[in-house]
Design a protein around this motif. Sequence first.
Motif, PDB file in Angstrom:
ATOM      1  N   CYS A   1      72.191  41.282  12.734  1.00  0.00           N
ATOM      2  CA  CYS A   1      72.245  40.263  11.678  1.00  0.00           C
ATOM      3  C   CYS A   1      73.703  39.937  11.345  1.00  0.00           C
ATOM      4  CB  CYS A   1      71.492  40.752  10.433  1.00  0.00           C
ATOM      5  SG  CYS A   1      71.424  39.502   9.135  1.00  0.00           S
ATOM      6  N   TRP A   2      74.209  38.897  11.993  1.00  0.00           N
ATOM      7  CA  TRP A   2      75.562  38.384  11.733  1.00  0.00           C
ATOM      8  C   TRP A   2      75.539  37.780  10.321  1.00  0.00           C
ATOM      9  CZ3 TRP A   2      76.933  32.797  12.805  1.00  0.00           C
ATOM     10  CH2 TRP A   2      78.309  32.555  12.656  1.00  0.00           C
ATOM     11  N   ALA A   3      76.454  38.250   9.461  1.00  0.00           N
ATOM     12  CA  ALA A   3      76.355  37.910   8.031  1.00  0.00           C
ATOM     13  C   ALA A   3      76.515  36.415   7.768  1.00  0.00           C
ATOM     14  CB  ALA A   3      77.388  38.703   7.226  1.00  0.00           C
ATOM     15  N   ARG A   4      77.375  35.737   8.534  1.00  0.00           N
ATOM     16  CA  ARG A   4      77.514  34.305   8.250  1.00  0.00           C
ATOM     17  C   ARG A   4      76.254  33.549   8.668  1.00  0.00           C
ATOM     18  NH1 ARG A   4      82.218  33.647   9.780  1.00  0.00           N
ATOM     19  NH2 ARG A   4      82.260  32.254  11.567  1.00  0.00           N
ATOM     20  N   GLY A   5      75.605  34.025   9.733  1.00  0.00           N
ATOM     21  CA  GLY A   5      74.335  33.399  10.114  1.00  0.00           C
ATOM     22  C   GLY A   5      73.322  33.531   8.993  1.00  0.00           C
TER      23      GLY A   5
ATOM     24  N   ALA B   1      73.993  33.801   5.884  1.00  0.00           N
ATOM     25  CA  ALA B   1      74.451  32.877   4.827  1.00  0.00           C
ATOM     26  C   ALA B   1      74.021  31.439   5.138  1.00  0.00           C
ATOM     27  CB  ALA B   1      75.972  32.959   4.692  1.00  0.00           C
ATOM     28  N   TRP B   2      74.174  31.036   6.398  1.00  0.00           N
ATOM     29  CA  TRP B   2      73.721  29.672   6.768  1.00  0.00           C
ATOM     30  C   TRP B   2      72.214  29.548   6.555  1.00  0.00           C
ATOM     31  CZ3 TRP B   2      77.912  27.411   6.263  1.00  0.00           C
ATOM     32  CH2 TRP B   2      79.054  27.569   7.038  1.00  0.00           C
ATOM     33  N   ALA B   3      71.476  30.617   6.839  1.00  0.00           N
ATOM     34  CA  ALA B   3      70.015  30.574   6.660  1.00  0.00           C
ATOM     35  C   ALA B   3      69.674  30.416   5.172  1.00  0.00           C
ATOM     36  CB  ALA B   3      69.377  31.839   7.231  1.00  0.00           C
TER      37      ALA B   3
ATOM     38  N   ILE C   1      86.375  36.006   8.706  1.00  0.00           N
ATOM     39  CA  ILE C   1      86.421  36.230  10.164  1.00  0.00           C
ATOM     40  C   ILE C   1      85.733  35.051  10.839  1.00  0.00           C
ATOM     41  CG2 ILE C   1      85.655  37.665  12.105  1.00  0.00           C
ATOM     42  CD1 ILE C   1      85.750  40.097  10.314  1.00  0.00           C
ATOM     43  N   TYR C   2      86.456  34.404  11.748  1.00  0.00           N
ATOM     44  CA  TYR C   2      85.852  33.297  12.500  1.00  0.00           C
ATOM     45  C   TYR C   2      85.077  33.857  13.687  1.00  0.00           C
ATOM     46  CZ  TYR C   2      85.600  28.876  15.155  1.00  0.00           C
ATOM     47  OH  TYR C   2      85.181  27.773  15.864  1.00  0.00           O
ATOM     48  N   HIS C   3      85.778  34.395  14.669  1.00  0.00           N
ATOM     49  CA  HIS C   3      85.115  34.804  15.914  1.00  0.00           C
ATOM     50  C   HIS C   3      85.768  36.088  16.406  1.00  0.00           C
ATOM     51  CE1 HIS C   3      83.015  34.614  19.631  1.00  0.00           C
ATOM     52  NE2 HIS C   3      82.740  33.321  19.596  1.00  0.00           N
TER      53      HIS C   3
ATOM     54  N   HIS D   1      84.710  22.013  17.467  1.00  0.00           N
ATOM     55  CA  HIS D   1      85.425  21.115  16.557  1.00  0.00           C
ATOM     56  C   HIS D   1      84.500  20.749  15.392  1.00  0.00           C
ATOM     57  CE1 HIS D   1      88.549  18.365  15.595  1.00  0.00           C
ATOM     58  NE2 HIS D   1      87.901  17.279  15.941  1.00  0.00           N
ATOM     59  N   TRP D   2      84.451  21.628  14.364  1.00  0.00           N
ATOM     60  CA  TRP D   2      83.393  21.444  13.359  1.00  0.00           C
ATOM     61  C   TRP D   2      83.872  21.448  11.919  1.00  0.00           C
ATOM     62  CZ3 TRP D   2      81.617  25.826  10.258  1.00  0.00           C
ATOM     63  CH2 TRP D   2      82.302  27.022  10.516  1.00  0.00           C
ATOM     64  N   CYS D   3      85.179  21.568  11.673  1.00  0.00           N
ATOM     65  CA  CYS D   3      85.644  21.895  10.321  1.00  0.00           C
ATOM     66  C   CYS D   3      86.326  20.780   9.552  1.00  0.00           C
ATOM     67  CB  CYS D   3      86.618  23.071  10.411  1.00  0.00           C
ATOM     68  SG  CYS D   3      85.765  24.585  10.843  1.00  0.00           S
TER      69      CYS D   3
ATOM     70  N   ILE E   1      71.338  29.529  14.294  1.00  0.00           N
ATOM     71  CA  ILE E   1      70.933  29.517  12.884  1.00  0.00           C
ATOM     72  C   ILE E   1      71.857  28.600  12.077  1.00  0.00           C
ATOM     73  CG2 ILE E   1      72.277  31.570  12.183  1.00  0.00           C
ATOM     74  CD1 ILE E   1      68.743  30.652  10.909  1.00  0.00           C
ATOM     75  N   ASP E   2      73.111  28.450  12.520  1.00  0.00           N
ATOM     76  CA  ASP E   2      74.088  27.582  11.840  1.00  0.00           C
ATOM     77  C   ASP E   2      73.550  26.153  11.650  1.00  0.00           C
ATOM     78  OD1 ASP E   2      75.035  29.608  13.599  1.00  0.00           O
ATOM     79  OD2 ASP E   2      77.110  28.967  13.308  1.00  0.00           O
ATOM     80  N   ILE E   3      72.689  25.722  12.580  1.00  0.00           N
ATOM     81  CA  ILE E   3      72.195  24.338  12.529  1.00  0.00           C
ATOM     82  C   ILE E   3      71.349  24.119  11.269  1.00  0.00           C
ATOM     83  CG2 ILE E   3      70.867  22.559  13.780  1.00  0.00           C
ATOM     84  CD1 ILE E   3      71.679  24.005  16.392  1.00  0.00           C
TER      85      ILE E   3
ATOM     86  N   HIS F   1      76.940  20.287  16.782  1.00  0.00           N
ATOM     87  CA  HIS F   1      75.694  20.325  15.984  1.00  0.00           C
ATOM     88  C   HIS F   1      76.036  20.378  14.489  1.00  0.00           C
ATOM     89  CE1 HIS F   1      76.552  24.707  16.955  1.00  0.00           C
ATOM     90  NE2 HIS F   1      76.691  24.645  15.651  1.00  0.00           N
ATOM     91  N   ASP F   2      77.243  19.979  14.120  1.00  0.00           N
ATOM     92  CA  ASP F   2      77.789  20.242  12.783  1.00  0.00           C
ATOM     93  C   ASP F   2      77.968  18.991  11.928  1.00  0.00           C
ATOM     94  OD1 ASP F   2      78.374  23.147  13.294  1.00  0.00           O
ATOM     95  OD2 ASP F   2      79.583  22.231  14.880  1.00  0.00           O
ATOM     96  N   LEU F   3      77.232  17.924  12.220  1.00  0.00           N
ATOM     97  CA  LEU F   3      77.493  16.675  11.496  1.00  0.00           C
ATOM     98  C   LEU F   3      77.137  16.776  10.016  1.00  0.00           C
ATOM     99  CD1 LEU F   3      76.566  13.991  14.184  1.00  0.00           C
ATOM    100  CD2 LEU F   3      78.773  15.028  13.670  1.00  0.00           C
ATOM    101  N   GLY F   4      76.260  17.703   9.668  1.00  0.00           N
ATOM    102  CA  GLY F   4      75.982  17.935   8.243  1.00  0.00           C
ATOM    103  C   GLY F   4      77.220  18.454   7.545  1.00  0.00           C
ATOM    104  N   PHE F   5      77.889  19.435   8.166  1.00  0.00           N
ATOM    105  CA  PHE F   5      79.115  19.981   7.568  1.00  0.00           C
ATOM    106  C   PHE F   5      80.137  18.865   7.358  1.00  0.00           C
ATOM    107  CE2 PHE F   5      78.156  24.209   9.833  1.00  0.00           C
ATOM    108  CZ  PHE F   5      77.658  24.796   8.693  1.00  0.00           C
ATOM    109  N   ILE F   6      80.280  18.009   8.364  1.00  0.00           N
ATOM    110  CA  ILE F   6      81.354  17.011   8.323  1.00  0.00           C
ATOM    111  C   ILE F   6      81.054  15.889   7.322  1.00  0.00           C
ATOM    112  CG2 ILE F   6      82.608  15.290   9.728  1.00  0.00           C
ATOM    113  CD1 ILE F   6      82.090  17.238  12.148  1.00  0.00           C
TER     114      ILE F   6
HETATM  115  N1  GLY Z   1      79.295  27.447  12.612  1.00  0.00           N
HETATM  116  C1  GLY Z   1      80.263  28.282  13.210  1.00  0.00           C
HETATM  117  C2  GLY Z   1      80.589  29.451  12.385  1.00  0.00           C
HETATM  118  O1  GLY Z   1      79.945  29.709  11.388  1.00  0.00           O
HETATM  119  O2  GLY Z   1      81.536  30.136  12.748  1.00  0.00           O
END
Ligand code: GLY
Length: 383
Positions: A234-238, A240-242, A352-354, A66-68, A164-166, A109-114
């Motif tokens: 190397c997951w591309a969104r990871g 990007a988060w980095a 793509i989410y998951h 629940h992060w969005c 890495i998302d953190i 672990h997503d309180l920054g996003f929120i």
């Molecule tokens: N933080 C979760 C994701 O990027 O899908």
Amino acid sequence: MPGNLGDTLDSFMLEVTSLDSSREVFERALRFAQGQVRSTVHRDPDFYPMYTEQGRWRHDKPAWTHWCDGFLPGMMWIFAKRTGSPEWMELAQRYTEPLEPRKMDRDVHDLGFIFLSTYHRWYKLTGNPDLDAIVIQAGRTLALRFKQKGRYMSSFMGPESIFIDIMANVGIIFYAALRTGDPQLMDVAMQHSLTSARVLVRGDGSSSHEGIYDLESGEFLRQSTQQGWRSDSCWARGLAWAIYGFTSAYKLVRDPRFLQTAELCADYFLQNVPANGVTPMDFDAPKEDWRDETSASAITAAGLFRLAKLSADRSKGLLYDQAARRVLLTLAQPPYLASETQGWEGILKEGIYHLNLGLGVGESVMWGEYFFVEALDRALGPV
Ligand code: GLY
């Protein structure tokens, strides 16, 4: 697809400066984004969407985590800032206020996003200290995830897991530390960021999604993944988060190790992303299985705009700025922009989410929308 983005930037710059059309494309995309968000609010008032299913936000598929909820109001704050319109201010406030209790949420672990996308933007527009206090509390809550053994903050998966998302969230702890002068908060943010650079970023600038620790000894055991192709890929969104996260950390505390890491990851992106700037879901997936993942491109564009202003080397800064514009120019037009897809409720297609859980594959995803709008805002500059 000819070459990678790093090889094509010179000709791109020529193309953009001679036609000078990108500003118009970005402005049009931003107007389209406002229209899509307005329609979403009218169609389904007070609903916080996460990812579409065949282009529709409302469906009964699971959230996974629940992060969005900050991303929809986060876009509204950007629209409010750019337009000065009371309509966007009121909507942004209406969608932000219900999020306040989450400043105590210890399950994600997503309180920054929120909170950085909502209360922090609201605070910047108004200067109201009560709003700042909410952001600081969210930073304090996030810091409670810190594991002394191992020196990292754990992901929602469990105490042994670092994501890495953190890195894209730790900025809220740096911020809280700087606002309060609390050395413990600063230590948590510094240690987590240094640990992430050490165990999740590889020598070639690629990143791992997850790392696993031995809880008894605090020893790092191995790299892993939830959403990537393979545990060492190397997951591309990871990535990007980095890029986004290490850039934010550097901006806040100016530790050169964070700038170095952000640039290493950015250079990996430039060398590996196709010339149009749209990332595959995972850079290490076999080429015949590559699928576009536009949210990673949008986050990276937003991160590169910030990095461009911070790089010590001016030519590198220019390169990152050009790359961000190249990526954005692709995203801001069909087939990635949904402007010509009748009935599609999102802004940006092909996120793509998951993939491994079959959630939000080839769809609009709310973080892709938010970082796309943030990148457009940065590309267009101050109003
Ligand atoms: N933080 C979760 C994701 O990027 O899908």
